[in-house]
Design a protein around this motif. Structure first.
Motif, mmCIF file in Angstrom:
data_model
loop_
_atom_site.group_PDB
_atom_site.id
_atom_site.type_symbol
_atom_site.label_atom_id
_atom_site.label_comp_id
_atom_site.label_asym_id
_atom_site.label_seq_id
_atom_site.Cartn_x
_atom_site.Cartn_y
_atom_site.Cartn_z
ATOM 1 N N ASN A 245 0.815 -1.222 0.000
ATOM 2 C CA ASN A 245 0.000 0.000 0.000
ATOM 3 C C ASN A 245 0.853 1.278 0.000
ATOM 4 N N ILE A 246 1.985 1.241 -0.729
ATOM 5 C CA ILE A 246 2.886 2.401 -0.804
ATOM 6 C C ILE A 246 2.627 3.146 -2.109
ATOM 7 N N ARG A 247 2.471 4.454 -2.005
ATOM 8 C CA ARG A 247 2.325 5.281 -3.223
ATOM 9 C C ARG A 247 3.674 5.891 -3.571
ATOM 10 N N LEU A 248 4.062 5.763 -4.824
ATOM 11 C CA LEU A 248 5.342 6.343 -5.251
ATOM 12 C C LEU A 248 5.111 7.693 -5.915
ATOM 13 N N THR B 156 5.238 2.826 -12.279
ATOM 14 C CA THR B 156 5.129 2.581 -10.836
ATOM 15 C C THR B 156 4.256 3.644 -10.175
ATOM 16 N N ILE B 157 4.424 4.891 -10.622
ATOM 17 C CA ILE B 157 3.578 5.970 -10.073
ATOM 18 C C ILE B 157 2.110 5.666 -10.384
ATOM 19 N N ASP B 158 1.844 5.241 -11.625
ATOM 20 C CA ASP B 158 0.459 4.963 -12.032
ATOM 21 C C ASP B 158 -0.157 3.803 -11.241
ATOM 22 N N VAL B 159 0.588 2.685 -11.124
ATOM 23 C CA VAL B 159 -0.034 1.517 -10.471
ATOM 24 C C VAL B 159 -0.119 1.661 -8.956
ATOM 25 N N THR B 160 0.613 2.598 -8.390
ATOM 26 C CA THR B 160 0.543 2.772 -6.928
ATOM 27 C C THR B 160 -0.264 4.024 -6.556
#
Ligand code: IPE
Ligand code: IPE
Ligand code: MG
Length: 248
Positions: free
Chosen positions: A105-108, A128-132
């Motif tokens: 559950n980490i947002r990048l 990674t930004i999009d999927v998180t």
């Protein structure tokens, strides 16, 4: 790598008094390698492992925002081979950690002149930004091609542009408006700034945002920085008196 911490240390941490935002200048990879008569590149590889461990630790403890200084605007001046290695390690990190970030559950997010990064790194980063993007457990903020002065220049350009277009009244600019035009808009300022490897300088990191951050400098070189030392620093932070210019 130090990935565990003794219960004696962990027990002294007050989880109700954690910093809302921890920022880290991850320094000393080169010296770590040189001490072992190894190429600096090996130091960066070991440094990437320390990043994994500290991200995991912050998530476990419940730190809401973690900003890691991974590459500065000045770091582009390093030898081409070192820059290329750092970029390839960054891409590897993004690809290998993507699933763990989703699971934990980490947002990048990234701050800096992202457009200067090589295309393959930008693609991996954006993915990674999009999927998180919807994750709420922790915000992992990577400072990449980041410079505090460049950030301030970009802020001035964007505010000046709005003023010219008649969308902003120059004489009503406030510190809040300035903060809203920095790369860190919407984030709390760092409460705690850690620098590894003993250097007593800021190296162009978050110049505006660290106005009242508590500073902790450790001699430990970044690849040796682990959970136990991090928790000890958090305990030290919890015992400090923050005054913000006021009296007790
Ligand atoms: C930090 O380690 C990593 C980056 C700046 C990218 P260094 O590479 O600066 O290591 P030292 O300071 O030379 O030991
Ligand atoms: C600061 O470290 C930048 C990062 C950790 C990414 P440097 O090693 O580049 O800083 P100086 O050159 O010692 O000031
Ligand atoms: Mg350095």
């Amino acid at each position: 790598m130090n990935s565990s911490a003794s219960p004696a240390v962990t027990d002294r941490l007050d989880v109700s008094k954690l910093p809302g935002h921890v920022a880290i200048i991850m320094d000393g990879n080169g010296r770590w390698a040189e001490k072992r008569l190894m190429n600096r590149i090996k130091g960066h590889q070991a440094g990437a492992e320390a990043v994994r461990s500290i991200v995991r630790t912050c998530r476990e403890i419940g730190i809401p925002v973690l900003t890691l200084y991974a590459f500065s605007t000045e770091n582009w001046q390093r030898p081409e081979i070192e820059v290329a290695t750092l970029m390839s390690l960054l891409k590897k990190f993004l690809d290998s950690e993507r699933n763990e970030m989703i699971e934990n559950n980490i947002r990048l997010n990234a701050i800096g002149q992202i457009e200067k990064l090589p295309e393959d790194v930008r693609v991996a980063l954006q993915r990674t930004i999009d999927v998180t993007g919807k994750n709420k457990g922790m915000l992992l903020n990577l400072a990449l091609s980041y410079g505090g002065r460049a950030e301030i220049v970009d802020m001035v350009k964007s505010i000046a542009g709005k003023a010219i277009d008649g969308k902003m009244e120059p004489y009503s600019i406030t510190p809040e408006i300035v903060a809203d035009h920095l790369y860190t808009r919407g984030m709390p300022d760092p409460d705690l700034l850690i620098r590894t490897s003993g250097e007593m300088r800021i190296s162009n990191f978050l110049l505006w945002q660290i106005a009242y951050a508590e500073i902790f400098i450790t001699d430990t070189l970044w690849p040796d920085f682990g959970k136990e030392e991090f928790i000890k620093i958090l305990i030290d932070f919890q015992n400090r008196e923050r005054r913000f210019g006021n009296v007790r």
